[in-house]
Design a protein around this motif. Structure first.
Motif, mmCIF file in Angstrom:
data_model
loop_
_atom_site.group_PDB
_atom_site.id
_atom_site.type_symbol
_atom_site.label_atom_id
_atom_site.label_comp_id
_atom_site.label_asym_id
_atom_site.label_seq_id
_atom_site.Cartn_x
_atom_site.Cartn_y
_atom_site.Cartn_z
ATOM 1 N N PHE A 307 68.768 6.874 40.218
ATOM 2 C CA PHE A 307 67.690 7.869 40.196
ATOM 3 C C PHE A 307 66.383 7.473 39.192
ATOM 4 C CE2 PHE A 307 66.412 11.918 37.923
ATOM 5 C CZ PHE A 307 66.230 12.728 39.162
ATOM 6 N N ASP A 308 65.186 7.742 39.642
ATOM 7 C CA ASP A 308 63.996 7.177 39.157
ATOM 8 C C ASP A 308 63.425 8.144 37.990
ATOM 9 O OD1 ASP A 308 62.048 5.786 38.707
ATOM 10 O OD2 ASP A 308 60.589 6.387 40.539
ATOM 11 N N ASP A 313 69.466 11.660 30.076
ATOM 12 C CA ASP A 313 69.814 13.313 30.124
ATOM 13 C C ASP A 313 69.140 13.989 31.495
ATOM 14 O OD1 ASP A 313 67.298 13.162 29.042
ATOM 15 O OD2 ASP A 313 67.691 14.160 27.251
ATOM 16 N N ILE A 314 67.908 13.571 31.686
ATOM 17 C CA ILE A 314 67.444 14.205 32.761
ATOM 18 C C ILE A 314 68.147 13.629 34.146
ATOM 19 C CG2 ILE A 314 65.496 14.564 34.206
ATOM 20 C CD1 ILE A 314 63.662 14.593 31.799
ATOM 21 N N THR A 315 68.480 12.250 34.146
ATOM 22 C CA THR A 315 69.119 11.780 35.271
ATOM 23 C C THR A 315 70.520 12.504 35.431
ATOM 24 O OG1 THR A 315 68.270 9.407 34.858
ATOM 25 C CG2 THR A 315 70.261 9.726 36.248
ATOM 26 N N MET A 316 71.174 12.875 34.106
ATOM 27 C CA MET A 316 72.579 13.530 34.364
ATOM 28 C C MET A 316 72.420 15.060 34.809
ATOM 29 S SD MET A 316 75.119 11.305 33.420
ATOM 30 C CE MET A 316 76.188 12.550 32.816
ATOM 31 N N TRP A 317 71.359 15.677 34.662
ATOM 32 C CA TRP A 317 70.934 17.039 34.768
ATOM 33 C C TRP A 317 70.596 17.059 36.306
ATOM 34 C CZ3 TRP A 317 67.962 17.577 29.831
ATOM 35 C CH2 TRP A 317 68.903 18.049 28.835
ATOM 36 N N LYS A 395 62.619 14.989 41.632
ATOM 37 C CA LYS A 395 62.633 13.807 42.075
ATOM 38 C C LYS A 395 62.578 12.877 40.577
ATOM 39 C CE LYS A 395 62.484 14.699 46.312
ATOM 40 N NZ LYS A 395 63.712 14.528 46.927
ATOM 41 N N GLY A 396 62.396 13.396 39.414
ATOM 42 C CA GLY A 396 62.562 12.235 38.126
ATOM 43 C C GLY A 396 60.825 12.032 37.774
ATOM 44 N N TRP A 397 60.879 11.773 36.570
ATOM 45 C CA TRP A 397 59.791 11.492 36.100
ATOM 46 C C TRP A 397 59.418 9.905 36.019
ATOM 47 C CZ3 TRP A 397 56.858 15.434 35.054
ATOM 48 C CH2 TRP A 397 57.197 16.528 34.465
ATOM 49 N N GLY A 398 60.075 9.271 37.055
ATOM 50 C CA GLY A 398 59.660 7.747 37.084
ATOM 51 C C GLY A 398 60.261 6.734 36.174
ATOM 52 N N GLY A 399 59.505 5.608 35.838
ATOM 53 C CA GLY A 399 59.905 4.707 35.002
ATOM 54 C C GLY A 399 61.195 3.660 35.100
ATOM 55 N N TRP A 400 61.756 4.248 36.182
ATOM 56 C CA TRP A 400 63.040 3.448 36.621
ATOM 57 C C TRP A 400 63.068 3.172 38.144
ATOM 58 C CZ3 TRP A 400 66.610 2.133 32.994
ATOM 59 C CH2 TRP A 400 67.763 1.744 33.407
ATOM 60 N N ARG A 406 68.087 -1.566 37.971
ATOM 61 C CA ARG A 406 68.985 -0.861 38.466
ATOM 62 C C ARG A 406 70.237 -1.468 38.711
ATOM 63 N NH1 ARG A 406 65.808 2.570 43.514
ATOM 64 N NH2 ARG A 406 64.640 3.757 41.993
ATOM 65 N N GLN A 407 70.247 -2.869 38.955
ATOM 66 C CA GLN A 407 71.304 -3.912 39.092
ATOM 67 C C GLN A 407 71.857 -3.964 37.727
ATOM 68 O OE1 GLN A 407 72.643 -6.166 41.845
ATOM 69 N NE2 GLN A 407 74.084 -5.542 39.955
#
Length: 427
Positions: A307-308, A313-317, A395-400, A406-407
């Motif tokens: 998830f980007d 916490d936002i990724t979890m939600w 969609k997420g705030w980015g940065g990832w 990711r790996q």
């Protein structure tokens, strides 16, 4: 004959002297061993262990460890301190994990608040560090109110100064075009390349979760709840006793609740003050869950790692919780037992001139009602439905967006497991 008698006397005296020396050396050795079991060596001391850290790293295709990373990994194997003061943990204890970066002004406030928590001496406090910072280390080493164990994220970008996960010389920066610049990296959904200081937020949380639940001998067999707090959370004196009540009431009052929380999900709220419990979406201040919930989270490693958004916490939600198939509620009291006092982000406010907490101090009012458990077993539960906040579809705030992040995230998910969760995903 006189000479023979003198020789025998000298020989006897020499034997007595040797005996005294040996006994003294034995006593000193035992004292040193005793001291080592109750102290944490500094990073300049020898930490020889029968652990092949580099082999472990190579086998999992993790970044090649540098000298500091290896020493941090060995530090992680040390037993908790203060076992001489608190030799046994309470049978029903709830382990507390405090995760920190480098805001000593904040950490002093949190540690001071924890020292006043009723029941704190019954449990184990684990402090998880994102990087190694001497001032932060000294504050934790000064804790005497409970057993305490420190762990350091060995793959933190703050530990790698010239290679991934830190900054590499050939990394793309900001909105560089990798083809034109001949640089390394994958941009996020907004065209921005990775920032090591930013991605470390998510890396540290995920590494810590995997390590605490599945890696540490102190907790990998622990099936009860574990409480997670941050370095800018002020903990009230009644927090631990309230949490014990919430954990015991959860299967009865709210069997669909996944966790227990010390504070409302709205970081600015202080609670409703009702004579009832509250069920709402899980917050990120003082949250606690058990191994069953962790297993559900761990099975969503792909969703978490792809998830980007650089925020855990936002990724979890936005992606992990919605993938469970039903609403994820947490149970809390109607009056907060923890407060978020930080006025800036986790990797800001590290200098004295930029302390973020009112010239480096904080004044949180603690009333008498906050000093003892204030949850009642006869209370009912008020459920908040359809709360505002990040949900599935965001969609997420980015940065990832970088493939390497990711790996690494997926590698953390398999660190303590024999199966491979990443090879099929990344191929």
């Amino acid at each position: 004959m006189a000479n023979s008698k003198k020789l025998r006397l000298k020989d006897a005296a020499l034997k007595r002297l040797l005996c005294v020396i040996l006994v003294t050396l034995l006593g000193v050795s035992l004292l040193v061993v005793s001291l080592r079991t109750n102290t944490t060596p500094g990073l300049d001391e020898d930490l020889s262990e029968n652990i092949d850290i580099q082999s472990f790293s190579d086998r999992l295709n993790l970044p090649k460890l540098n000298e500091l990373s290896i020493r941090l990994e060995k530090q992680n194997q040390l037993p908790p301190r203060n076992k001489d003061l608190y030799p046994r943990l309470a049978k029903d204890h709830i382990t507390i994990v405090l995760y920190v970066h480098n805001r000593p002004q904040y950490l002093r406030v949190v540690v001071n608040s924890l020292s006043k928590v009723v029941g704190i001496s019954e449990t184990l406090l684990i402090v998880s560090h994102d990087g190694y910072f001497e001032e932060m280390n000294k504050i934790v080493e000064g804790i005497r109110f409970c057993q305490v164990k420190q762990i350091f994220a060995p793959y933190s970008p703050h530990v790698f100064t010239d290679s991934f996960p830190g900054v590499s010389s050939d990394d793309c920066k900001e909105k560089d075009d990798a083809g034109k610049k001949h640089c390394v990296g994958n941009p996020d959904q907004y065209g921005n390349h990775r920032s090591p200081k930013i991605v470390s937020l998510k890396h540290h949380w995920w590494w810590m979760m995997n390590t605490v639940w599945d890696g540490l001998k102190e907790t990998r067999e622990h099936d009860g709840h574990i409480l997670f707090i941050e370095e800018d959370h002020f903990i009230y004196p009644n927090a631990y006793r309230n949490l014990q009540l919430l954990v015991s009431l959860k299967p009865i009052k709210c069997p669909d609740c996944y966790a227990a929380n010390l504070a409302p999900c709205d970081v600015n709220a202080r609670g409703e003050g009702w004579d009832s419990l509250v069920a709402e979406r899980m917050g990120n201040i003082g949250y606690a869950f058990n191994r069953t919930v962790w297993r559900k989270i761990h099975r969503k490693a792909k969703e978490f790692c792809f998830f980007d958004d650089y925020n855990w916490d936002i990724t979890m939600w936005a992606t992990v919780y919605p993938s469970f198939g039903r609403p994820v509620y947490t149970l809390r009291g109607s009056r907060t037992s923890a407060v978020h006092f930080g006025k800036c982000g986790l990797h800001q406010g590290q200098g004295q001139s930029n302390a973020c907490i009112d010239s480096g101090s904080v004044n949180i009012q603690v009333d008498d009602i906050d000093k003892a458990a204030n949850i009642r077993t006869e209370w009912g539960v008020h459920v908040y439905h359809d709360q505002a906040g990040y949900k599935a579809g965001f969609k997420g705030w980015g940065g990832w967006g970088d493939r390497r992040d990711r790996q690494l995230c997926l590698n953390f998910a398999e660190m303590y497991h024999s199966y491979n969760t990443s090879s099929a995903v990344m191929s």
